[in-house]
Design an enzyme around this catalytic site. Sequence first.
Site, mmCIF file in Angstrom:
data_model
loop_
_atom_site.group_PDB
_atom_site.id
_atom_site.type_symbol
_atom_site.label_atom_id
_atom_site.label_comp_id
_atom_site.label_asym_id
_atom_site.label_seq_id
_atom_site.Cartn_x
_atom_site.Cartn_y
_atom_site.Cartn_z
ATOM 1 N N ALA A 43 7.718 -1.874 2.192
ATOM 2 C CA ALA A 43 8.440 -1.233 1.085
ATOM 3 C C ALA A 43 9.618 -0.427 1.639
ATOM 4 C CB ALA A 43 7.491 -0.329 0.302
ATOM 5 N N ALA A 47 0.859 -1.181 0.000
ATOM 6 C CA ALA A 47 0.000 0.000 0.000
ATOM 7 C C ALA A 47 0.903 1.241 0.000
ATOM 8 C CB ALA A 47 -0.891 0.003 1.236
ATOM 9 N N GLN A 99 1.481 3.662 2.032
ATOM 10 C CA GLN A 99 2.289 3.834 3.253
ATOM 11 C C GLN A 99 2.834 2.481 3.723
ATOM 12 O OE1 GLN A 99 3.547 6.320 4.966
ATOM 13 N NE2 GLN A 99 2.650 7.944 3.708
ATOM 14 N N SER A 100 3.363 1.695 2.805
ATOM 15 C CA SER A 100 3.866 0.363 3.149
ATOM 16 C C SER A 100 5.140 0.438 3.987
ATOM 17 C CB SER A 100 4.149 -0.420 1.865
ATOM 18 O OG SER A 100 4.877 -1.595 2.152
ATOM 19 N N ASN A 101 5.100 -0.191 5.162
ATOM 20 C CA ASN A 101 6.304 -0.293 5.992
ATOM 21 C C ASN A 101 7.261 -1.313 5.400
ATOM 22 O OD1 ASN A 101 5.251 1.428 8.192
ATOM 23 N ND2 ASN A 101 3.773 -0.238 8.414
#
Length: 340
Positions: A80, A74, A76-78
């Site tokens: 990523a 998503a 705000q992917s942590n």
Amino acid sequence: MMHLARYPRLRFAHLPTPIEPMDNLSRLLGGPRLWVKRDDCTGLATGGNKTRKLEFLMADAVAQKADVVITQGATQSNHARQTAAIAAKLGIACDILLENRTSSTDRDYTTSGNVLMDRLFGASLTEFPGGTDMNAAMTKRAEALKAKGKRPYIIPGGGSNPVGALGYVACALELLDQANSMGLKLDHVVHATGSTGTQAGLVVGLEAARTGIPVLGISVRAPKEAQEANVYKLVEATADFMGLKGAVAKNAVAANSDYVGAGYGVPTDGMYEAMKLFARAEGLVLDPVYTGKGAAGLIDLVRKGHFKGAENVLFIHTGGQVGMFGYTGPFDRMLSGGNE
Ligand SMILES: *Cc1c(COP(=O)(O)O)cnc(C)c1O
């Protein structure tokens, strides 16, 4: 067999992460004794649970001589963010496909927090609308890179496959070791569950070690039945991968989806309350997408008497705090009284 040294692993997480008592919160809620395992302190790029999975995934990528990793998440992917950081350190290019699952056009959501860090680490970012088939998009990207002579390695969303789940099998053994040396009898483990690798790894580790410690995943997205089925699918695949076929019964997987609210990444009142309680009672920062909703579930279940007073309940803080800066407007409104 649970001999994890059989699997290639790079070492960059700060381990073991501490287990700390949350005595103020326990007193305030008047329930069981609450503890927190600080997987927000895994050390990589402000930490989080994906770092444990990436120790195994990036070792596999290196073994396969990858020169670029492709992953998705998503906005705000942590996951990523942590992938971008370790790829930078290893000198591997990082190609991130971001799905705007919340359809938010808020500037902080689309550019601050994790997105800002992805860019700082030099990752290449491509945005996709919510509902895109992200696995198909990653395959397509891999083919395009191969055609250019690159050696791409695909990491699934959240790093959740049997290789990534090994990180949480290792965490299960780590926390058992800690609990044993602390003389801490664990009665429950609770955490936020999304792409399933965390819960699947914990369940395989705790079940294969025959501890009988129940794990409860508080879902941040899927309904209960779907989440339990998804977790169990990865439990089976991980157990197979480790030569432990059939080691885990289906009823060892439990999810609760009562705290998702309107959807993935959409704030709830329970999340705001949990974030304020953890901050003001324990000086701990949760995140709005995962641990805030996980803790909202924990708090509500304590209030409903789900746990016995003398029990020890371990909440795994899986990180994600950076994501809060994608929600500064809503948090400002909440703290100014709007959602108090
Ligand atoms: C990804 C994530 C989770 C969920 O873990 P899964 O292995 O995807 O189920 C929980 N908390 C945070 C902060 C995360 O980034």
